[in-house]
Write a protein that holds these residues in place. Structure first.
Motif, mmCIF file in Angstrom:
data_model
loop_
_atom_site.group_PDB
_atom_site.id
_atom_site.type_symbol
_atom_site.label_atom_id
_atom_site.label_comp_id
_atom_site.label_asym_id
_atom_site.label_seq_id
_atom_site.Cartn_x
_atom_site.Cartn_y
_atom_site.Cartn_z
ATOM 1 N N ARG A 1 -46.381 58.144 29.803
ATOM 2 C CA ARG A 1 -45.155 58.932 29.860
ATOM 3 C C ARG A 1 -45.107 59.930 28.707
ATOM 4 O O ARG A 1 -44.053 60.307 28.234
ATOM 5 N N ALA A 2 -46.288 60.282 28.217
ATOM 6 C CA ALA A 2 -46.346 61.228 27.104
ATOM 7 C C ALA A 2 -45.746 62.564 27.519
ATOM 8 O O ALA A 2 -45.836 62.977 28.673
ATOM 9 N N ARG A 3 -45.137 63.222 26.570
ATOM 10 C CA ARG A 3 -44.574 64.537 26.831
ATOM 11 C C ARG A 3 -44.776 65.389 25.588
ATOM 12 O O ARG A 3 -45.054 64.876 24.499
ATOM 13 N N PRO A 4 -44.649 66.678 25.707
ATOM 14 C CA PRO A 4 -44.885 67.549 24.550
ATOM 15 C C PRO A 4 -43.913 67.245 23.415
ATOM 16 O O PRO A 4 -42.780 66.810 23.639
ATOM 17 N N ASP A 5 -44.379 67.449 22.179
ATOM 18 C CA ASP A 5 -43.503 67.286 21.030
ATOM 19 C C ASP A 5 -42.326 68.241 21.160
ATOM 20 O O ASP A 5 -42.474 69.379 21.630
ATOM 21 N N GLU A 6 -41.163 67.765 20.739
ATOM 22 C CA GLU A 6 -39.949 68.565 20.895
ATOM 23 C C GLU A 6 -39.199 68.643 19.570
ATOM 24 O O GLU A 6 -38.660 67.635 19.100
#
Length: 460
Positions: A226-231
């Protein structure tokens, strides 16, 4: 007919007992092998218990809420086969399996066979005026160091004589697995035909091994990342103000924290009785009773109900108790203030707690309602943990933190006699420039007397 006694296995290092949080069978029910029979809760996780045999349930260990010791009988099952009487203890999960199961439960809270139940503390965070938080992202499953030394499982048999004649050419082979295992595999996107096992059928442990070994054994684990871009998130508004206040408090104040255990069995019994006869009055949580006890205790310890102007070098002992109540909101932590708490009874305190908490959460609290506190109380309700070290709400000199209530056996002091008791740790953080450790400990001991003998709260 034969009877099998299924004993509670060792389900975690250092675990001596587990609580029954759900029964999935009753006396007289027929169960099949691998069928889920109970959910047991330890202080680390909820563990699913499956029947090792098929038969009829003739005895259960207790009711939901009861504690069962490791190795004690959990279920007695009368089997169809004439296999002789015996005792069966399920093989405990390995550390890696337990880790994987907990991660699976965290990522799949709606799956029937892997439900994670709430904590056992009484009340809720909103009742206690405390905060919570969103669940944290679950990290990818780690391969334990000993995994390379573990024997890899063998291919799952696609047919068993008990299933009848083998399939004919062209017919699909059926993998042996329980409905619960099939449901979990389906949710994970795993083809059971690719899972290896060291038994006759695929079990939950085999699915765990599938995930644990991954591509190292030629498997292709499902894409569950469920990795997602750093925000980047700017710290602004209320969150920035909280950050600044907390940083200033820790920089300027030499904190120390004192924690003691309090037996609230009698207090909880009295609270239940008051709620049973409350009529139209609000339902009491632990918080108004605790505040009433604080108000009874503070007159003998006025230095705790004070504000310290460190620039002027002046400590002002407050004549009234304006109690701050740390409250988690969507905008961040707010501290609405119960004015003149010493003049209110427990029902009035409960009403004011509810009103202020609602005003804070809906953004309707006024500036006056969010300032001027002389002492603060902070609670995380059922998330309260064993102990807390709360940060002082500057310029106050103390903050009180009740922790989660737990039930466990205690010695009565009369020989080896044991009773059930509801226990709560109470934390207090103080400004060591103003309050000494002896004063904090003495205050908590005096407060403890009111909480353990709650009838004193209503004495003249």
């Amino acid at each position: 007919m034969a009877r099998f006694t299924f004993k509670l296995p060792d389900i975690g290092e250092g675990i001596s007992e587990a609580e029954i949080v759900a029964w999935h069978v009753a006396v007289g029910d027929r169960v099949e092998e691998d069928q889920q029979i109970a959910d047991m809760m330890t202080d680390k996780a909820t563990v699913e218990m499956e029947s090792p045999v098929s038969g009829v349930v003739v005895e259960l260990a207790g009711e939901v809420g009861d504690q069962v010791s490791i190795g004690a009988a959990l279920v007695v099952i009368e089997t169809d086969a004439d296999a002789g009487s015996g005792e069966v203890i399920a093989a405990p999960p390995t550390d890696a399996q337990a880790e994987t199961a907990e991660q699976y439960e965290a990522e799949n809270p709606g799956v029937e066979e892997a439900q994670i139940l709430p904590g056992t503390g009484r009340g809720t965070a909103s009742e206690a005026g405390g905060g919570g938080g969103e669940p944290q992202a679950v990290p990818p499953i780690a391969v334990p160091e000993h995994a390379a030394q573990t024997k890899a499982p063998v291919e799952a048999p696609l047919h068993h004589p008990a299933d009848g004649p083998p399939p004919r050419a062209g017919e699909e082979l059926k993998v042996l697995a329980s409905p619960a295992v099939r449901a979990r595999a389906r949710d994970l996107g795993i083809d059971l035909a690719t899972v290896k096992t060291d038994g006759e059928r695929v079990r939950h442990a085999d699915l765990d091994a599938y995930l644990r070994y991954g591509s190292a054994q030629g498997y292709h684990a499902p894409q569950t990342s469920r990795a997602r871009p750093d925000e980047p998130v700017r710290v602004i508004g209320m969150r920035r103000r909280i950050a600044e206040n907390m940083a200033a408090s820790k920089r300027a104040i030499p904190h120390f924290t004192y924690v003691d255990e309090i037996d609230v069995t009698a207090l909880e019994a009295m609270r239940a009785d008051l709620n049973d006869h409350r009529g139209a009055r609000p339902k009491l949580t632990m918080l108004p009773l605790l505040i009433a006890a604080i108000c009874r205790t503070i007159p003998d310890f006025p230095m705790l109900n004070a504000r310290y102007d460190d620039e002027a070098g002046v400590v002002t002992r407050a004549g009234s108790i304006h109690l701050g109540m740390a409250t988690q909101t969507d905008a961040g932590l707010m501290v609405p203030v119960i004015r003149d708490a010493q003049d209110r009874n427990v029902w009035q305190l409960a009403t004011e707690i509810g009103r202020l908490a609602e005003a804070a959460r809906t953004g309707k609290a006024t500036s006056a309602e969010l300032s001027g506190s002389t002492l603060t109380i902070t609670s995380l309700g059922p998330l309260g943990g064993i102990a807390t070290t709360p940060v002082i709400n500057r310029p106050e000199v103390a903050i009180i933190g009740p922790n989660r209530i737990i039930e466990r056996p205690v010695f009565t002091g009369r020989g080896d006699e044991i009773r059930r008791a509801k226990l709560m740790n109470l934390s207090i953080s103080c400004d060591h420039r103003v309050v000494d450790g002896w004063d904090a400990a003495s205050f908590v001991q005096a407060l403890k007397r009111y909480l353990e003998t709650p009838v004193l709260l209503f004495a003249d």
